[in-house]
Design a protein around this motif. Structure first.
Motif, PDB file in Angstrom:
ATOM      1  N   MET A 187       0.660  -1.291  -0.017  1.00 22.56           N
ATOM      2  CA  MET A 187      -0.061  -0.029  -0.022  1.00 22.56           C
ATOM      3  C   MET A 187       0.938   1.283   0.056  1.00 22.56           C
ATOM      4  O   MET A 187       0.582   2.287  -0.632  1.00 22.56           O
ATOM      5  N   LEU A 188       2.051   1.328   0.642  1.00 25.79           N
ATOM      6  CA  LEU A 188       2.675   2.458   0.808  1.00 25.79           C
ATOM      7  C   LEU A 188       3.487   2.517  -0.374  1.00 25.79           C
ATOM      8  O   LEU A 188       3.961   3.777  -0.784  1.00 25.79           O
ATOM      9  N   SER A 189       3.710   1.335  -1.171  1.00 27.10           N
ATOM     10  CA  SER A 189       4.385   1.522  -2.587  1.00 27.10           C
ATOM     11  C   SER A 189       3.715   2.478  -3.497  1.00 27.10           C
ATOM     12  O   SER A 189       4.174   2.978  -4.759  1.00 27.10           O
ATOM     13  N   THR A 190       2.313   2.538  -3.248  1.00 26.76           N
ATOM     14  CA  THR A 190       1.349   3.245  -4.300  1.00 26.76           C
ATOM     15  C   THR A 190       1.326   4.759  -3.916  1.00 26.76           C
ATOM     16  O   THR A 190       0.824   5.509  -4.515  1.00 26.76           O
ATOM     17  N   VAL A 191       2.048   5.179  -2.766  1.00 26.91           N
ATOM     18  CA  VAL A 191       1.752   6.495  -2.100  1.00 26.91           C
ATOM     19  C   VAL A 191       2.767   7.564  -2.791  1.00 26.91           C
ATOM     20  O   VAL A 191       2.371   8.856  -2.711  1.00 26.91           O
ATOM     21  N   GLY A 192       3.920   7.190  -3.394  1.00 24.04           N
ATOM     22  CA  GLY A 192       4.724   8.249  -4.254  1.00 24.04           C
ATOM     23  C   GLY A 192       6.134   8.272  -3.316  1.00 24.04           C
ATOM     24  O   GLY A 192       6.916   9.259  -3.624  1.00 24.04           O
ATOM     25  N   PHE A 193       6.414   7.444  -2.306  1.00 18.42           N
ATOM     26  CA  PHE A 193       7.556   7.584  -1.465  1.00 18.42           C
ATOM     27  C   PHE A 193       8.885   6.974  -2.594  1.00 18.42           C
ATOM     28  O   PHE A 193       8.545   6.153  -3.576  1.00 18.42           O
ATOM     29  N   SER A 194      10.092   7.600  -2.520  1.00 16.74           N
ATOM     30  CA  SER A 194      11.089   7.141  -3.138  1.00 16.74           C
ATOM     31  C   SER A 194      12.086   6.092  -2.285  1.00 16.74           C
ATOM     32  O   SER A 194      12.638   5.131  -2.682  1.00 16.74           O
ATOM     33  N   LYS A 195      11.564   6.060  -0.822  1.00 15.78           N
ATOM     34  CA  LYS A 195      12.513   5.259  -0.098  1.00 15.78           C
ATOM     35  C   LYS A 195      11.454   4.532   0.890  1.00 15.78           C
ATOM     36  O   LYS A 195      10.730   5.538   1.616  1.00 15.78           O
ATOM     37  N   ILE A 196      11.391   3.156   1.266  1.00 15.50           N
ATOM     38  CA  ILE A 196      10.762   2.727   2.271  1.00 15.50           C
ATOM     39  C   ILE A 196      11.594   1.637   3.190  1.00 15.50           C
ATOM     40  O   ILE A 196      12.268   0.711   2.705  1.00 15.50           O
ATOM     41  N   GLU A 197      11.700   1.840   4.374  1.00 19.71           N
ATOM     42  CA  GLU A 197      12.550   1.060   5.073  1.00 19.71           C
ATOM     43  C   GLU A 197      11.617  -0.087   5.275  1.00 19.71           C
ATOM     44  O   GLU A 197      10.744  -0.062   6.417  1.00 19.71           O
ATOM     45  N   ALA A 198      12.016  -1.349   4.937  1.00 20.97           N
ATOM     46  CA  ALA A 198      10.846  -2.431   4.780  1.00 20.97           C
ATOM     47  C   ALA A 198      11.048  -3.184   5.952  1.00 20.97           C
ATOM     48  O   ALA A 198      10.112  -3.775   6.626  1.00 20.97           O
ATOM     49  N   THR A 199      12.314  -3.122   6.504  1.00 21.56           N
ATOM     50  CA  THR A 199      12.631  -4.212   7.837  1.00 21.56           C
ATOM     51  C   THR A 199      13.815  -4.215   8.302  1.00 21.56           C
ATOM     52  O   THR A 199      14.645  -3.232   7.810  1.00 21.56           O
ATOM     53  N   SER A 200      14.204  -5.105   9.292  1.00 19.34           N
ATOM     54  CA  SER A 200      15.454  -4.984   9.531  1.00 19.34           C
ATOM     55  C   SER A 200      16.015  -6.553   9.661  1.00 19.34           C
ATOM     56  O   SER A 200      15.459  -7.428  10.179  1.00 19.34           O
ATOM     57  N   PHE A 201      17.319  -6.712   9.487  1.00 22.05           N
ATOM     58  CA  PHE A 201      18.084  -8.056   9.422  1.00 22.05           C
ATOM     59  C   PHE A 201      18.874  -8.063  10.791  1.00 22.05           C
ATOM     60  O   PHE A 201      20.110  -8.003  10.764  1.00 22.05           O
ATOM     61  N   VAL A 202      18.254  -8.054  11.969  1.00 20.59           N
ATOM     62  CA  VAL A 202      18.714  -8.055  13.363  1.00 20.59           C
ATOM     63  C   VAL A 202      18.545  -9.488  13.870  1.00 20.59           C
ATOM     64  O   VAL A 202      17.956 -10.331  13.191  1.00 20.59           O
TER      65      VAL A 202
END
Ligand code: HMG
Ligand code: MG
Length: 285
Positions: free
Chosen positions: A34-49
């Motif tokens: 859903m966020l990918s349709t909003v117009g962002f150029s950067k989305i922090e999706a997750t963390s590999f911790v």
């Protein structure tokens, strides 16, 4: 022409990492889509911790695998060590972020090492990322105050930020981890950092614990910063920083930035829909 301000959406990572209820992987994927349709150029999706440290992010690879990617978007992931970096790369993260603290207390509680040791852990990430052409962002936490060590001087934050910048981070995100900063404390901190790093390489990362995030963003805009981290529906916090409530809500940040005459390129109607869905994830079904 209206000047552009980038909002770096961090809700799926900084937002959801703090939820005690395990959010189904499919819902995380739906939120990112859903966020990918909003117009962002950067989305922090997750963390590999380590999933022992942050169980909510234990499905990082599945999340990255499941999302429908838009070529115009960088899907970013946090990587605390080389193992996390390799996993992020396997999962095709477009960029990664290393994260350090301006305070020793938070460094120990959050990543179980001193600041100096964290730089040693980050060095091989920086070296491999440079060879692979993967952009690395650097977070500095506790930029004005630490939940364990108390107030942090502007010089300390500037020194920490410069260390990450000198390692090769393309941008330094200045984290008000517990939302303690006010424009009065943010201003000297930004001035000290700008003396050390070009302002175009800085971002503001404000949590809204005490309702000062929008005022801090406005102050940063007046000092030339043009990138801010925000979290859809104001989700968030950090499990290792008591008092770290949600990040500034993306909806509120976008509205304030537009009111101040800047452009974010975001579709506020689609953003509102994503925010309604994000809110539903924080309540038990
Ligand atoms: P440690 O316990 O010192 O290290 O953790 P370790 O090497 O002994 O690892 C512990 C266990 O995790 C081991 O498993 C490792 O294999 C495993 P075991 O052998 O016991 O079964 N492990 C991993 N598993 C998956 N992926 C990895 C990984 N690394 C080790 N990458 C460590 C050190 C850094 C790993 C740990 O402290 C950690 O993961 N911390 C992350 C904490 C975190 O994610 N905090 C929230 C993000 S920071 C934040 O929110 C602030 C920010 O938003 C800005 C702001 O607001 O200020 C960015
Ligand atoms: Mg944060």
């Amino acid at each position: 022409m209206t000047e552009h301000v980038t909002l770096f959406e961090v809700g799926p990572r900084d937002g959801l990492q703090n939820e005690s209820r395990m959010i189904p992987t499919a819902d995380k994927i739906k939120l990112i889509d859903m966020l990918s349709t909003v117009g962002f150029s950067k989305i922090e999706a997750t963390s590999f911790v380590s999933p022992k440290w942050v169980p909510q992010m234990g499905d990082a690879a599945e999340v990255m695998q499941g999302i429908s990617r838009k070529p115009s978007i960088h899907y970013a992931a946090l990587t605390p060590n080389l193992r996390g970096y390799h996993a992020a790369l396997d999962a095709k993260a477009d960029e990664v972020a290393i994260f350090a603290s301006a305070s020793e207390g938070f460094s120990q509680k959050n990543i179980n090492c001193s600041f100096a040791e964290s730089l040693e852990r980050f060095a091989p990430i920086m070296a491999e990322a440079k060879t692979a052409g993967i952009p690395v962002r650097g977070y500095v936490s506790c930029v004005t105050e630490c939940p364990y060590d108390g107030p942090i001087t502007p010089e300390q934050t500037a020194k920490t930020a410069k260390a990450l910048f000198d390692m090769g981070c393309y941008e330094i995100s200045l984290g008000d981890t517990i939302g303690a900063a006010t424009p009065a404390t943010t201003a000297p901190m930004i001035d000290a950092v700008v003396d050390a790093i070009p302002v175009q390489n800085l971002a503001g990362h404000f949590h809204d614990t005490h309702g000062h995030a929008l005022a801090n963003i406005e102050l940063c805009l007046s000092k030339g910063i043009r990138c801010f981290d925000s979290s859809v529906a104001g989700l968030g916090g950090c499990p290792y920083a008591p008092g770290a409530k949600g990040n500034v809500a993306t909806e509120a940040a976008a509205q304030r930035i537009h009111d101040l005459g800047f452009d974010t390129g975001l579709d506020l109607t689609k953003l509102a829909k994503a925010a309604t869905f994000a809110q539903s994830l924080t309540r038990p079904a």
